[in-house]
Design a protein around this motif. Sequence first.
Motif, PDB file in Angstrom:
ATOM      1  N   ASN A 192     -75.826 -32.600  48.914  1.00 51.72           N
ATOM      2  CA  ASN A 192     -75.191 -32.615  47.603  1.00 51.72           C
ATOM      3  C   ASN A 192     -76.075 -31.841  46.638  1.00 51.72           C
ATOM      4  OD1 ASN A 192     -75.332 -34.191  44.785  1.00 51.72           O
ATOM      5  ND2 ASN A 192     -73.222 -34.247  45.541  1.00 51.72           N
ATOM      6  N   LYS A 193     -75.484 -30.991  45.825  1.00 50.31           N
ATOM      7  CA  LYS A 193     -76.288 -30.093  44.979  1.00 50.31           C
ATOM      8  C   LYS A 193     -77.108 -30.854  43.944  1.00 50.31           C
ATOM      9  CE  LYS A 193     -74.164 -25.666  45.689  1.00 50.31           C
ATOM     10  NZ  LYS A 193     -73.747 -24.379  45.083  1.00 50.31           N
ATOM     11  N   THR A 194     -76.553 -31.946  43.404  1.00 48.94           N
ATOM     12  CA  THR A 194     -77.309 -32.739  42.445  1.00 48.94           C
ATOM     13  C   THR A 194     -78.454 -33.462  43.139  1.00 48.94           C
ATOM     14  OG1 THR A 194     -75.359 -33.053  41.042  1.00 48.94           O
ATOM     15  CG2 THR A 194     -77.181 -34.596  40.750  1.00 48.94           C
ATOM     16  N   ALA A 195     -78.171 -34.046  44.301  1.00 49.02           N
ATOM     17  CA  ALA A 195     -79.220 -34.748  45.052  1.00 49.02           C
ATOM     18  C   ALA A 195     -80.343 -33.793  45.437  1.00 49.02           C
ATOM     19  CB  ALA A 195     -78.621 -35.389  46.303  1.00 49.02           C
ATOM     20  N   TYR A 196     -79.984 -32.548  45.752  1.00 50.45           N
ATOM     21  CA  TYR A 196     -80.986 -31.582  46.199  1.00 50.45           C
ATOM     22  C   TYR A 196     -81.917 -31.151  45.071  1.00 50.45           C
ATOM     23  CZ  TYR A 196     -82.648 -28.200  49.676  1.00 50.45           C
ATOM     24  OH  TYR A 196     -83.402 -27.519  50.595  1.00 50.45           O
ATOM     25  N   LYS A 197     -81.505 -31.395  43.841  1.00 47.37           N
ATOM     26  CA  LYS A 197     -82.365 -31.086  42.699  1.00 47.37           C
ATOM     27  C   LYS A 197     -83.360 -32.204  42.416  1.00 47.37           C
ATOM     28  CE  LYS A 197     -78.920 -28.127  40.448  1.00 47.37           C
ATOM     29  NZ  LYS A 197     -77.964 -28.004  39.312  1.00 47.37           N
ATOM     30  N   ASP A 198     -83.112 -33.388  42.979  1.00 48.63           N
ATOM     31  CA  ASP A 198     -84.039 -34.510  42.848  1.00 48.63           C
ATOM     32  C   ASP A 198     -85.241 -34.251  43.755  1.00 48.63           C
ATOM     33  OD1 ASP A 198     -84.995 -37.247  44.155  1.00 48.63           O
ATOM     34  OD2 ASP A 198     -84.235 -37.709  42.152  1.00 48.63           O
ATOM     35  N   ALA A 199     -86.426 -34.241  43.209  1.00 51.11           N
ATOM     36  CA  ALA A 199     -87.626 -33.842  43.962  1.00 51.11           C
ATOM     37  C   ALA A 199     -87.849 -34.711  45.190  1.00 51.11           C
ATOM     38  CB  ALA A 199     -88.854 -33.893  43.050  1.00 51.11           C
ATOM     39  N   ILE A 205     -85.055 -34.545  52.553  1.00 50.69           N
ATOM     40  CA  ILE A 205     -84.081 -33.726  53.291  1.00 50.69           C
ATOM     41  C   ILE A 205     -84.782 -32.582  54.013  1.00 50.69           C
ATOM     42  CG2 ILE A 205     -82.130 -32.139  53.030  1.00 50.69           C
ATOM     43  CD1 ILE A 205     -81.244 -33.943  50.632  1.00 50.69           C
ATOM     44  N   GLU A 206     -85.723 -31.939  53.345  1.00 51.18           N
ATOM     45  CA  GLU A 206     -86.409 -30.809  53.969  1.00 51.18           C
ATOM     46  C   GLU A 206     -87.332 -31.262  55.101  1.00 51.18           C
ATOM     47  OE1 GLU A 206     -88.176 -28.608  50.751  1.00 51.18           O
ATOM     48  OE2 GLU A 206     -86.282 -27.554  50.323  1.00 51.18           O
ATOM     49  N   ASN A 207     -87.891 -32.461  54.980  1.00 53.36           N
ATOM     50  CA  ASN A 207     -88.696 -32.995  56.091  1.00 53.36           C
ATOM     51  C   ASN A 207     -87.813 -33.283  57.304  1.00 53.36           C
ATOM     52  OD1 ASN A 207     -91.047 -32.850  54.621  1.00 53.36           O
ATOM     53  ND2 ASN A 207     -91.072 -35.007  54.045  1.00 53.36           N
ATOM     54  N   ILE A 208     -86.611 -33.813  57.058  1.00 55.80           N
ATOM     55  CA  ILE A 208     -85.665 -34.033  58.154  1.00 55.80           C
ATOM     56  C   ILE A 208     -85.300 -32.695  58.797  1.00 55.80           C
ATOM     57  CG2 ILE A 208     -83.301 -34.766  58.699  1.00 55.80           C
ATOM     58  CD1 ILE A 208     -83.623 -36.921  56.506  1.00 55.80           C
ATOM     59  N   SER A 209     -85.048 -31.701  57.961  1.00 54.69           N
ATOM     60  CA  SER A 209     -84.721 -30.363  58.467  1.00 54.69           C
ATOM     61  C   SER A 209     -85.832 -29.806  59.346  1.00 54.69           C
ATOM     62  CB  SER A 209     -84.469 -29.415  57.282  1.00 54.69           C
ATOM     63  OG  SER A 209     -84.381 -28.073  57.708  1.00 54.69           O
ATOM     64  N   LEU A 210     -87.061 -29.944  58.884  1.00 55.77           N
ATOM     65  CA  LEU A 210     -88.211 -29.444  59.644  1.00 55.77           C
ATOM     66  C   LEU A 210     -88.291 -30.088  61.020  1.00 55.77           C
ATOM     67  CD1 LEU A 210     -90.978 -27.879  59.727  1.00 55.77           C
ATOM     68  CD2 LEU A 210     -92.009 -29.971  58.829  1.00 55.77           C
ATOM     69  N   MET A 211     -88.147 -31.409  61.061  1.00 59.34           N
ATOM     70  CA  MET A 211     -88.319 -32.122  62.320  1.00 59.34           C
ATOM     71  C   MET A 211     -87.146 -31.897  63.271  1.00 59.34           C
ATOM     72  SD  MET A 211     -91.287 -33.194  61.902  1.00 59.34           S
ATOM     73  CE  MET A 211     -91.493 -34.198  63.358  1.00 59.34           C
ATOM     74  N   LEU A 212     -85.933 -31.808  62.737  1.00 53.78           N
ATOM     75  CA  LEU A 212     -84.786 -31.525  63.602  1.00 53.78           C
ATOM     76  C   LEU A 212     -84.910 -30.138  64.223  1.00 53.78           C
ATOM     77  CD1 LEU A 212     -81.795 -32.962  61.518  1.00 53.78           C
ATOM     78  CD2 LEU A 212     -82.892 -33.999  63.496  1.00 53.78           C
ATOM     79  N   ASN A 213     -85.304 -29.165  63.414  1.00 58.15           N
ATOM     80  CA  ASN A 213     -85.487 -27.813  63.945  1.00 58.15           C
ATOM     81  C   ASN A 213     -86.606 -27.755  64.973  1.00 58.15           C
ATOM     82  OD1 ASN A 213     -83.657 -25.682  62.785  1.00 58.15           O
ATOM     83  ND2 ASN A 213     -84.327 -26.633  60.871  1.00 58.15           N
ATOM     84  N   ALA A 214     -87.666 -28.541  64.743  1.00 55.65           N
ATOM     85  CA  ALA A 214     -88.776 -28.577  65.697  1.00 55.65           C
ATOM     86  C   ALA A 214     -88.320 -29.154  67.031  1.00 55.65           C
ATOM     87  CB  ALA A 214     -89.926 -29.399  65.126  1.00 55.65           C
ATOM     88  N   ALA A 215     -87.456 -30.174  66.984  1.00 55.52           N
ATOM     89  CA  ALA A 215     -86.942 -30.770  68.219  1.00 55.52           C
ATOM     90  C   ALA A 215     -86.046 -29.800  68.968  1.00 55.52           C
ATOM     91  CB  ALA A 215     -86.187 -32.055  67.895  1.00 55.52           C
ATOM     92  N   ILE A 216     -85.223 -29.052  68.230  1.00 53.36           N
ATOM     93  CA  ILE A 216     -84.350 -28.063  68.865  1.00 53.36           C
ATOM     94  C   ILE A 216     -85.171 -26.941  69.481  1.00 53.36           C
ATOM     95  CG2 ILE A 216     -82.636 -26.266  68.389  1.00 53.36           C
ATOM     96  CD1 ILE A 216     -81.377 -28.194  66.362  1.00 53.36           C
ATOM     97  N   ALA A 217     -86.205 -26.487  68.756  1.00 51.55           N
ATOM     98  CA  ALA A 217     -87.038 -25.386  69.248  1.00 51.55           C
ATOM     99  C   ALA A 217     -87.774 -25.755  70.528  1.00 51.55           C
ATOM    100  CB  ALA A 217     -88.037 -24.963  68.165  1.00 51.55           C
ATOM    101  N   ALA A 218     -88.046 -27.047  70.716  1.00 52.76           N
ATOM    102  CA  ALA A 218     -88.783 -27.485  71.909  1.00 52.76           C
ATOM    103  C   ALA A 218     -87.906 -27.552  73.150  1.00 52.76           C
ATOM    104  CB  ALA A 218     -89.412 -28.852  71.658  1.00 52.76           C
TER     105      ALA A 218
END
Length: 293
Positions: A192-199, A205-218
């Motif tokens: 959500n664009k408003t939620a994404y502006k909340d620090a 969200i970005e930590n989840i993104s990092l870890m999901l991508n790391a799992a896929i890359a492995a």
Amino acid sequence: MSETKRLKLGIPKGSLQDATIALFERAGWRIFANGRSYFPSIDDAEIECMLVRAQEMARYVEHGALDAGLTGNDWVLENETDVEYVTSLTYSKQSRQKVKWVLAVPEDSPFQKPEDLAGKIIATELVEFTKRYFAGKKIPVTVEFSWGATEVKPPTLADAIVEVTETGSSLRANRLRIIETLMESETQLIANKTAYKDAWKREKIENISLMLNAAIAAQGRVGLMLNARKADLEKIVGELPALNSPTVSQLSDQEWVALNTILDEALVREVIPKLKAAGATGIVEYPLSKVVL
């Protein structure tokens, strides 16, 4: 004590559910889905999960009922929703490939291209996108919503279908042939664009993104450790189809070094004999759970 902050996260219910839960587990989160509940538990006090159909996910994220969720970009486009694309996650229920929405007709039909379907009936679940696609080509067609079993509708109930496919096997089994690919789609982590502006929420969200991508890359990759004489190092490195240049560390014996690298699992059976022949010793293969690129 202050109340724990929570991120409202949508998990796709249906065909992607098991693959998504398995991906989260590889990334470090265990999600426990009860067959009757739409609110699975997760071993993270900062996340509240909700099972939502992928087709509806983008709407709920756009409206703020969810802070973030996983769905295909096909359904974001179908609903014309205004959300933040955080990352692409190339995984699906059968493979790690993108899926395709294709225009398909019976094998023995005379239709060879989209223009041949002028005035005909198209059955699909992706109604609005399909309407826009044919309107953009100025081809007049009737697009009908399909509740399922779309492959069996031509030629009796429809002249053609727009259907999603990973391998094309279901289409072939129902004697259909593809005449056009409308789009490729893959799973997206959206916010959500408003939620994404909340620090705080953005960092979560970005930590989840990092870890999901790391799992896929492995997936499909392994680590390889080995020892080598410095005199053989150049020849041995030449046999390594590494993800990046191998890490080389000095051993206590000044004539020897240790190498550590990552490579595709399918190549291991070819590479290890070559490394051995080039002078490598102490070769160890080990599994990977995450690779942060």
